[in-house]
Structure formats: structure tokens, C-alpha cells
Scaffold this motif. Structure first.
Motif, PDB file in Angstrom:
ATOM      1  N   SER A  66      31.349   6.797  29.676  1.00 48.13           N
ATOM      2  CA  SER A  66      32.585   7.238  30.315  1.00 48.13           C
ATOM      3  C   SER A  66      33.717   6.328  29.853  1.00 48.13           C
ATOM      4  N   TYR A  67      34.920   6.828  29.971  1.00 48.68           N
ATOM      5  CA  TYR A  67      36.091   6.037  29.601  1.00 48.68           C
ATOM      6  C   TYR A  67      37.227   6.362  30.558  1.00 48.68           C
ATOM      7  N   LYS A  68      38.143   5.419  30.661  1.00 53.70           N
ATOM      8  CA  LYS A  68      39.302   5.599  31.544  1.00 53.70           C
ATOM      9  C   LYS A  68      40.432   6.233  30.740  1.00 53.70           C
ATOM     10  N   ASP A  69      40.867   7.386  31.198  1.00 52.43           N
ATOM     11  CA  ASP A  69      41.935   8.109  30.523  1.00 52.43           C
ATOM     12  C   ASP A  69      43.231   7.328  30.688  1.00 52.43           C
ATOM     13  N   PRO A  70      43.846   6.884  29.576  1.00 54.40           N
ATOM     14  CA  PRO A  70      45.062   6.076  29.694  1.00 54.40           C
ATOM     15  C   PRO A  70      46.250   6.839  30.276  1.00 54.40           C
ATOM     16  N   MET A  71      46.236   8.159  30.192  1.00 55.03           N
ATOM     17  CA  MET A  71      47.357   8.954  30.700  1.00 55.03           C
ATOM     18  C   MET A  71      47.280   9.151  32.216  1.00 55.03           C
ATOM     19  N   THR A  72      46.057   9.394  32.732  1.00 56.90           N
ATOM     20  CA  THR A  72      45.908   9.717  34.157  1.00 56.90           C
ATOM     21  C   THR A  72      45.294   8.580  34.967  1.00 56.90           C
ATOM     22  N   GLY A  73      44.608   7.657  34.294  1.00 55.51           N
ATOM     23  CA  GLY A  73      43.938   6.568  34.989  1.00 55.51           C
ATOM     24  C   GLY A  73      42.597   6.968  35.588  1.00 55.51           C
ATOM     25  N   ALA A  84      32.062  12.258  21.474  1.00 58.73           N
ATOM     26  CA  ALA A  84      33.232  12.313  22.345  1.00 58.73           C
ATOM     27  C   ALA A  84      34.410  11.609  21.685  1.00 58.73           C
ATOM     28  N   ALA A  85      35.592  12.191  21.807  1.00 60.29           N
ATOM     29  CA  ALA A  85      36.812  11.584  21.264  1.00 60.29           C
ATOM     30  C   ALA A  85      37.368  10.628  22.325  1.00 60.29           C
ATOM     31  N   VAL A  86      37.064   9.351  22.165  1.00 59.98           N
ATOM     32  CA  VAL A  86      37.507   8.327  23.119  1.00 59.98           C
ATOM     33  C   VAL A  86      38.766   7.669  22.574  1.00 59.98           C
ATOM     34  N   PRO A  87      39.852   7.662  23.351  1.00 59.84           N
ATOM     35  CA  PRO A  87      41.088   7.023  22.877  1.00 59.84           C
ATOM     36  C   PRO A  87      40.861   5.533  22.594  1.00 59.84           C
ATOM     37  N   GLU A  88      41.603   5.024  21.616  1.00 62.76           N
ATOM     38  CA  GLU A  88      41.502   3.595  21.289  1.00 62.76           C
ATOM     39  C   GLU A  88      42.110   2.754  22.410  1.00 62.76           C
ATOM     40  N   ASN A  89      41.658   1.501  22.503  1.00 61.74           N
ATOM     41  CA  ASN A  89      42.172   0.522  23.459  1.00 61.74           C
ATOM     42  C   ASN A  89      42.139   1.026  24.902  1.00 61.74           C
ATOM     43  N   THR A  90      41.028   1.636  25.288  1.00 60.60           N
ATOM     44  CA  THR A  90      40.862   2.093  26.661  1.00 60.60           C
ATOM     45  C   THR A  90      39.590   1.488  27.233  1.00 60.60           C
ATOM     46  N   GLU A  91      39.534   1.389  28.548  1.00 58.60           N
ATOM     47  CA  GLU A  91      38.373   0.824  29.208  1.00 58.60           C
ATOM     48  C   GLU A  91      37.197   1.805  29.110  1.00 58.60           C
ATOM     49  N   THR A  92      36.017   1.286  28.727  1.00 61.18           N
ATOM     50  CA  THR A  92      34.844   2.137  28.561  1.00 61.18           C
ATOM     51  C   THR A  92      33.646   1.554  29.297  1.00 61.18           C
ATOM     52  N   GLN A  93      32.652   2.390  29.522  1.00 62.88           N
ATOM     53  CA  GLN A  93      31.382   1.952  30.083  1.00 62.88           C
ATOM     54  C   GLN A  93      30.283   2.352  29.108  1.00 62.88           C
ATOM     55  N   LEU A  94      29.579   1.358  28.570  1.00 59.45           N
ATOM     56  CA  LEU A  94      28.480   1.640  27.657  1.00 59.45           C
ATOM     57  C   LEU A  94      27.232   1.996  28.453  1.00 59.45           C
ATOM     58  N   MET A  95      26.470   2.941  27.926  1.00 54.75           N
ATOM     59  CA  MET A  95      25.238   3.363  28.564  1.00 54.75           C
ATOM     60  C   MET A  95      24.143   3.486  27.511  1.00 54.75           C
ATOM     61  N   GLU A  96      22.934   3.679  27.969  1.00 51.10           N
ATOM     62  CA  GLU A  96      21.784   3.766  27.081  1.00 51.10           C
ATOM     63  C   GLU A  96      21.054   5.077  27.324  1.00 51.10           C
ATOM     64  N   ARG A  97      20.597   5.697  26.245  1.00 53.90           N
ATOM     65  CA  ARG A  97      19.740   6.875  26.372  1.00 53.90           C
ATOM     66  C   ARG A  97      18.574   6.728  25.398  1.00 53.90           C
ATOM     67  N   LYS A  98      17.485   7.413  25.707  1.00 56.77           N
ATOM     68  CA  LYS A  98      16.278   7.320  24.890  1.00 56.77           C
ATOM     69  C   LYS A  98      16.029   8.679  24.231  1.00 56.77           C
ATOM     70  N   PRO A  99      16.354   8.805  22.943  1.00 55.24           N
ATOM     71  CA  PRO A  99      16.151  10.083  22.247  1.00 55.24           C
ATOM     72  C   PRO A  99      14.657  10.391  22.103  1.00 55.24           C
ATOM     73  N   LEU A 100      14.307  11.636  22.350  1.00 54.08           N
ATOM     74  CA  LEU A 100      12.931  12.092  22.227  1.00 54.08           C
ATOM     75  C   LEU A 100      12.834  13.125  21.123  1.00 54.08           C
ATOM     76  N   VAL A 101      11.750  13.090  20.375  1.00 51.19           N
ATOM     77  CA  VAL A 101      11.463  14.111  19.377  1.00 51.19           C
ATOM     78  C   VAL A 101      10.491  15.077  20.031  1.00 51.19           C
ATOM     79  N   CYS A 102      10.915  16.319  20.197  1.00 54.20           N
ATOM     80  CA  CYS A 102      10.073  17.328  20.846  1.00 54.20           C
ATOM     81  C   CYS A 102       9.655  18.385  19.833  1.00 54.20           C
ATOM     82  N   ILE A 103       8.452  18.885  19.997  1.00 58.07           N
ATOM     83  CA  ILE A 103       7.937  19.950  19.136  1.00 58.07           C
ATOM     84  C   ILE A 103       7.540  21.128  20.025  1.00 58.07           C
ATOM     85  N   SER A 104       7.446  22.298  19.420  1.00 58.43           N
ATOM     86  CA  SER A 104       6.989  23.471  20.158  1.00 58.43           C
ATOM     87  C   SER A 104       5.556  23.242  20.608  1.00 58.43           C
TER      88      SER A 104
END
Length: 112
Positions: A66-73, A84-104
Motif C-alpha cells: 500500500s502507499y499513501k496518495d500524496p494528493m488525498t493523503g 502498481a504505479a506508485v508515485p515517487e517520494n511517497t510513504e509505502t508499506q512493504l509486504m511479503e507474498r509467497k508465489p506458488l507454482v500450481c498445476i492442473s
């Protein structure tokens, strides 16, 4: 609507879980198959369903959740986006995800 801008992740998950408990609602979610995207049956940013087996788990990915929108706060969520198009010089929150390879699921695919 299941999701509106500004809702937290917990609310999004709970709304989907509640809505998809109903078979009629679940049937409206398109099934992801090899030709679905190529044929234009599934557009980007669409909720899909896929029945498969987890074959492998890759290393964790770190992304801007997630990021803080500089226009609206206000905070903008990016959890369910590939890019995601994240504006430069804005407050962000880094997160982690675990990609899985799935097969039929073996034995369930149609033979031509």
C-alpha cells in the motif's frame, strides 16, 4: 460491490469469503484455463478460480502493499495487483507474498 477503494485487506477477504459461500455467486467467477486470457474471456484485474495442485513454492517476493496518495493523503491498496504505479517520494508499506507454482489436477484435464 465486493471491494471499494479504501477498504482494508481483512474486509476484502471477509467480503469475498461471505459472497463466495453461495454456489450461485461462486459460479459467476470465471475459471482460469490456458486459453482464457489469450482468447479475451478474462480481462486483467479479474477475480478467477483455478483448481490445481501446488507443485512448488518460490522464494518470497517483497512488494509495495500500500502507499499513501500524496494528493488525498489516503492509503491505496495494491495487494491484488501484479504491478502498481506508485508515485515517487511517497510513504509505502512493504509486504511479503509467497508465489506458488500450481498445476492442473492430474487425470482431470480433457484429452483432445
Amino acid at each position: 460491490a465486493l471491494w471499494r477503494a479504501g477498504n482494508g485487506v481483512v474486509e476484502v477477504e471477509s467480503r469475498f469469503r461471505t459472497a463466495l459461500e453461495h454456489p450461485a455467486m461462486r459460479a459467476q467467477v470465471p475459471r482460469l484455463d490456458p486459453g482464457a486470457v489469450a482468447q479475451g474471456r478474462i480481462m486483467p484485474n479479474t477475480l478467477v478460480r483455478f483448481r490445481g495442485l501446488v507443485q512448488d513454492m518460490w522464494n518470497p517476493e517483497y512488494y509495495v502493499g500500500s502507499y499513501k496518495d500524496p494528493m488525498t493523503g489516503s492509503w491505496k491498496q495494491t495487494h491484488y495487483m501484479d504491478c502498481a504505479a506508485v508515485p515517487e517520494n511517497t510513504e509505502t508499506q512493504l509486504m511479503e507474498r509467497k508465489p506458488l507454482v500450481c498445476i492442473s489436477v492430474p487425470g482431470e484435464a480433457r484429452w483432445c
